[in-house]
Write a protein that holds these residues in place. Sequence first.
Motif, PDB file in Angstrom:
ATOM      1  N   ILE A   1     -15.763 104.476 -57.257  1.00 22.08           N
ATOM      2  CA  ILE A   1     -16.264 105.272 -56.121  1.00 22.08           C
ATOM      3  C   ILE A   1     -17.337 106.248 -56.628  1.00 22.08           C
ATOM      4  O   ILE A   1     -18.415 106.377 -56.051  1.00 22.08           O
ATOM      5  CB  ILE A   1     -15.107 106.032 -55.432  1.00 22.08           C
ATOM      6  N   LEU A   2     -17.026 106.916 -57.730  1.00 18.56           N
ATOM      7  CA  LEU A   2     -17.990 107.860 -58.331  1.00 18.56           C
ATOM      8  C   LEU A   2     -19.299 107.143 -58.700  1.00 18.56           C
ATOM      9  O   LEU A   2     -20.395 107.623 -58.397  1.00 18.56           O
ATOM     10  CB  LEU A   2     -17.348 108.497 -59.573  1.00 18.56           C
ATOM     11  N   MET A   3     -19.167 105.973 -59.325  1.00 12.05           N
ATOM     12  CA  MET A   3     -20.365 105.258 -59.781  1.00 12.05           C
ATOM     13  C   MET A   3     -21.194 104.770 -58.600  1.00 12.05           C
ATOM     14  O   MET A   3     -22.431 104.779 -58.644  1.00 12.05           O
ATOM     15  CB  MET A   3     -19.974 104.088 -60.692  1.00 12.05           C
ATOM     16  N   ILE A   4     -20.521 104.343 -57.523  1.00  6.54           N
ATOM     17  CA  ILE A   4     -21.252 103.894 -56.330  1.00  6.54           C
ATOM     18  C   ILE A   4     -22.074 105.062 -55.777  1.00  6.54           C
ATOM     19  O   ILE A   4     -23.262 104.908 -55.466  1.00  6.54           O
ATOM     20  CB  ILE A   4     -20.272 103.343 -55.260  1.00  6.54           C
ATOM     21  N   CYS A   5     -21.449 106.233 -55.693  1.00 12.76           N
ATOM     22  CA  CYS A   5     -22.173 107.400 -55.170  1.00 12.76           C
ATOM     23  C   CYS A   5     -23.332 107.755 -56.083  1.00 12.76           C
ATOM     24  O   CYS A   5     -24.435 108.066 -55.632  1.00 12.76           O
ATOM     25  CB  CYS A   5     -21.214 108.584 -55.011  1.00 12.76           C
ATOM     26  N   ARG A   6     -23.086 107.690 -57.371  1.00 13.75           N
ATOM     27  CA  ARG A   6     -24.120 108.028 -58.340  1.00 13.75           C
ATOM     28  C   ARG A   6     -25.294 107.060 -58.252  1.00 13.75           C
ATOM     29  O   ARG A   6     -26.460 107.444 -58.385  1.00 13.75           O
ATOM     30  CB  ARG A   6     -23.506 107.989 -59.737  1.00 13.75           C
ATOM     31  N   ALA A   7     -24.981 105.780 -58.038  1.00 14.32           N
ATOM     32  CA  ALA A   7     -26.034 104.754 -58.016  1.00 14.32           C
ATOM     33  C   ALA A   7     -26.801 104.721 -56.695  1.00 14.32           C
ATOM     34  O   ALA A   7     -27.962 104.319 -56.668  1.00 14.32           O
ATOM     35  CB  ALA A   7     -25.421 103.380 -58.292  1.00 14.32           C
ATOM     36  N   PHE A   8     -26.153 105.124 -55.604  1.00 14.16           N
ATOM     37  CA  PHE A   8     -26.763 104.901 -54.285  1.00 14.16           C
ATOM     38  C   PHE A   8     -27.251 106.153 -53.564  1.00 14.16           C
ATOM     39  O   PHE A   8     -28.139 106.054 -52.728  1.00 14.16           O
ATOM     40  CB  PHE A   8     -25.785 104.143 -53.365  1.00 14.16           C
TER      41      PHE A   8
ATOM     42  N   HIS B   1     -15.792 113.476 -51.395  1.00  9.93           N
ATOM     43  CA  HIS B   1     -15.908 114.348 -52.564  1.00  9.93           C
ATOM     44  C   HIS B   1     -17.098 113.940 -53.445  1.00  9.93           C
ATOM     45  O   HIS B   1     -17.935 114.775 -53.807  1.00  9.93           O
ATOM     46  CB  HIS B   1     -14.604 114.302 -53.367  1.00  9.93           C
ATOM     47  N   ASN B   2     -17.168 112.654 -53.768  1.00  7.65           N
ATOM     48  CA  ASN B   2     -18.247 112.201 -54.649  1.00  7.65           C
ATOM     49  C   ASN B   2     -19.604 112.204 -53.947  1.00  7.65           C
ATOM     50  O   ASN B   2     -20.628 112.475 -54.583  1.00  7.65           O
ATOM     51  CB  ASN B   2     -17.920 110.810 -55.197  1.00  7.65           C
ATOM     52  N   ALA B   3     -19.610 111.917 -52.643  1.00 11.37           N
ATOM     53  CA  ALA B   3     -20.873 111.957 -51.892  1.00 11.37           C
ATOM     54  C   ALA B   3     -21.371 113.397 -51.777  1.00 11.37           C
ATOM     55  O   ALA B   3     -22.582 113.648 -51.848  1.00 11.37           O
ATOM     56  CB  ALA B   3     -20.678 111.331 -50.518  1.00 11.37           C
ATOM     57  N   ASP B   4     -20.442 114.351 -51.624  1.00 17.73           N
ATOM     58  CA  ASP B   4     -20.816 115.770 -51.582  1.00 17.73           C
ATOM     59  C   ASP B   4     -21.550 116.165 -52.863  1.00 17.73           C
ATOM     60  O   ASP B   4     -22.545 116.896 -52.826  1.00 17.73           O
ATOM     61  CB  ASP B   4     -19.561 116.659 -51.466  1.00 17.73           C
ATOM     62  N   ILE B   5     -21.046 115.714 -53.988  1.00 17.19           N
ATOM     63  CA  ILE B   5     -21.654 116.065 -55.281  1.00 17.19           C
ATOM     64  C   ILE B   5     -23.110 115.593 -55.338  1.00 17.19           C
ATOM     65  O   ILE B   5     -23.979 116.271 -55.890  1.00 17.19           O
ATOM     66  CB  ILE B   5     -20.826 115.464 -56.440  1.00 17.19           C
ATOM     67  N   GLU B   6     -23.368 114.443 -54.728  1.00 13.38           N
ATOM     68  CA  GLU B   6     -24.745 113.908 -54.731  1.00 13.38           C
ATOM     69  C   GLU B   6     -25.603 114.537 -53.645  1.00 13.38           C
ATOM     70  O   GLU B   6     -26.769 114.169 -53.496  1.00 13.38           O
ATOM     71  CB  GLU B   6     -24.721 112.381 -54.562  1.00 13.38           C
ATOM     72  N   GLY B   7     -25.017 115.434 -52.834  1.00 12.82           N
ATOM     73  CA  GLY B   7     -25.793 116.098 -51.790  1.00 12.82           C
ATOM     74  C   GLY B   7     -25.990 115.252 -50.540  1.00 12.82           C
ATOM     75  O   GLY B   7     -26.873 115.527 -49.731  1.00 12.82           O
ATOM     76  N   ALA B   8     -25.158 114.209 -50.378  1.00 14.11           N
ATOM     77  CA  ALA B   8     -25.279 113.346 -49.195  1.00 14.11           C
ATOM     78  C   ALA B   8     -24.610 113.996 -47.988  1.00 14.11           C
ATOM     79  O   ALA B   8     -23.779 114.892 -48.126  1.00 14.11           O
ATOM     80  CB  ALA B   8     -24.656 111.977 -49.475  1.00 14.11           C
ATOM     81  N   VAL B   9     -24.995 113.530 -46.815  1.00 15.17           N
ATOM     82  CA  VAL B   9     -24.450 114.047 -45.555  1.00 15.17           C
ATOM     83  C   VAL B   9     -23.342 113.105 -45.089  1.00 15.17           C
ATOM     84  O   VAL B   9     -23.565 111.900 -44.961  1.00 15.17           O
ATOM     85  CB  VAL B   9     -25.557 114.137 -44.479  1.00 15.17           C
ATOM     86  N   THR B  10     -22.156 113.669 -44.857  1.00 19.37           N
ATOM     87  CA  THR B  10     -21.016 112.857 -44.445  1.00 19.37           C
ATOM     88  C   THR B  10     -20.937 112.783 -42.923  1.00 19.37           C
ATOM     89  O   THR B  10     -20.976 113.815 -42.248  1.00 19.37           O
ATOM     90  CB  THR B  10     -19.704 113.463 -44.980  1.00 19.37           C
ATOM     91  N   VAL B  11     -20.842 111.573 -42.398  1.00 22.82           N
ATOM     92  CA  VAL B  11     -20.634 111.374 -40.957  1.00 22.82           C
ATOM     93  C   VAL B  11     -19.207 110.864 -40.798  1.00 22.82           C
ATOM     94  O   VAL B  11     -18.855 109.801 -41.322  1.00 22.82           O
ATOM     95  CB  VAL B  11     -21.652 110.359 -40.390  1.00 22.82           C
ATOM     96  N   GLU B  12     -18.372 111.663 -40.106  1.00 24.24           N
ATOM     97  CA  GLU B  12     -16.954 111.289 -39.952  1.00 24.24           C
ATOM     98  C   GLU B  12     -16.716 110.690 -38.573  1.00 24.24           C
ATOM     99  O   GLU B  12     -17.068 111.296 -37.566  1.00 24.24           O
ATOM    100  CB  GLU B  12     -16.059 112.530 -40.125  1.00 24.24           C
ATOM    101  N   ILE B  13     -16.112 109.534 -38.548  1.00 23.74           N
ATOM    102  CA  ILE B  13     -15.811 108.845 -37.281  1.00 23.74           C
ATOM    103  C   ILE B  13     -14.293 108.874 -37.074  1.00 23.74           C
ATOM    104  O   ILE B  13     -13.536 108.432 -37.955  1.00 23.74           O
ATOM    105  CB  ILE B  13     -16.312 107.381 -37.341  1.00 23.74           C
ATOM    106  N   PRO B  14     -13.852 109.403 -35.913  1.00 25.39           N
ATOM    107  CA  PRO B  14     -12.402 109.509 -35.695  1.00 25.39           C
ATOM    108  C   PRO B  14     -11.672 108.161 -35.784  1.00 25.39           C
ATOM    109  O   PRO B  14     -12.156 107.159 -35.247  1.00 25.39           O
ATOM    110  CB  PRO B  14     -12.306 110.075 -34.269  1.00 25.39           C
ATOM    111  N   LEU B  15     -10.547 108.171 -36.465  1.00 29.80           N
ATOM    112  CA  LEU B  15      -9.655 107.007 -36.419  1.00 29.80           C
ATOM    113  C   LEU B  15      -9.167 106.866 -34.992  1.00 29.80           C
ATOM    114  O   LEU B  15      -8.996 107.864 -34.283  1.00 29.80           O
ATOM    115  CB  LEU B  15      -8.438 107.232 -37.328  1.00 29.80           C
TER     116      LEU B  15
END
Length: 365
Positions: free
Chosen positions: A94-101, A120-134
């Motif tokens: 998961i970490l490596m995917i975020c780092r690579a993409f 968590h890992n996307a936050d570190i890369e400064g990405a914007v999280t879009v949450e979709i309700p279950l």
Amino acid sequence: MQPKSSIVHLPVYQPGKSIEAVKRELGLERIIKLASNENPFGCSDKAKQAIQQEIENTSLYPDGAAVAVTEAVAKYLDVQPNQVIFGAGSDEIILMICRAFLVPGDEHIIADQTFPQYKHNADIEGAVTVEIPLRDGTHDLEAMLAAVNERTKIVWICNPNNPTGTIISQAELDRFMERVPGHVLVVLDEAYCEYVMDDSFPDSLKLISQYNNVISLRTFSKIYGLASLRIGYGIGHPDVIHLINQVREPFNTTRYAQAAALAAVQDQAFIADCREKNAAGIKYIEQQLERLQLTSFPAHGNFIMVDVGRPAVDMFDALLRRGIITRAGHKKYPNHLRITVGSQEQNEAMIQALESALAEYKVTS
Ligand SMILES: *Cc1c(COP(=O)(O)O)cnc(C)c1O
């Protein structure tokens, strides 16, 4: 000092309480940990033997490319070795995917109650999280698809979903994959796939042969019972695997982990036995929950998400005092506890503690 602004507000990961800490704090003899979805039946004896044999090589670096275990897993899954990458747990994949993409400002899409490491890992890369309700505890793939735009880099689908235990079907995933644009990487986190017995569960390997923008994440930490060794893997198109390999640390998995995983994947009799016992455990727990008039989400992994009808943190404490460690603190489901399916003996002790805790609340409320 000037750390990345994306990390300064991140909390340090808080693990569940350890068995030793609970014993000490509460002075209890017997503690049953049903909090981290570990395998109550341990791991294959063949894996233990492989670790022992590897002790002699402790002074030597591991094979960075993990060639032997990669070939064994590829053979077992009937894919090519260049379609498989290993990590220190699937957490590291998961970490490596975020780092690579991901670069700052990119978007990625997750469910609003799912495994926390994607965000968590996307936050570190400064990405914007879009949450979709279950919806009913299940990924809403239509809504996730509708949220995709030209900035979307990754969609994470945890199947079975942690913590709800629900699954999406082959038909739902097929419809999603047919329409999701090719610039989006679809990550199927299948940490619990070996436990699933439902016929509608997707064959992700078939999707991987059809689409180059999909990767399945699997782990030796759950049904294989090797959580302490930290080894997991990703399966995808060779191009995706190559990209992730480009950001991989040179020696990211250990000799012990590689040797144990190689032996473990070749002992499918152990896995089949664990799957059967887990299914029987789910059946027993569901029957008992019905007797106690508690509802739960359909459980497809080795854990069950139970509505305890009151703040789950209180029930967590009540169970802890009775020597049972569970998991509370799910923001979307404040009244739900996630409970790992244990051995039959552990499950019986858990139900007994739950019944006693519920009775305590009936008296006091
Ligand atoms: C446990 C778990 C993982 C990661 O496990 P590792 O020990 O890092 O392999 C990944 N995804 C989900 C949904 C999990 O529950």
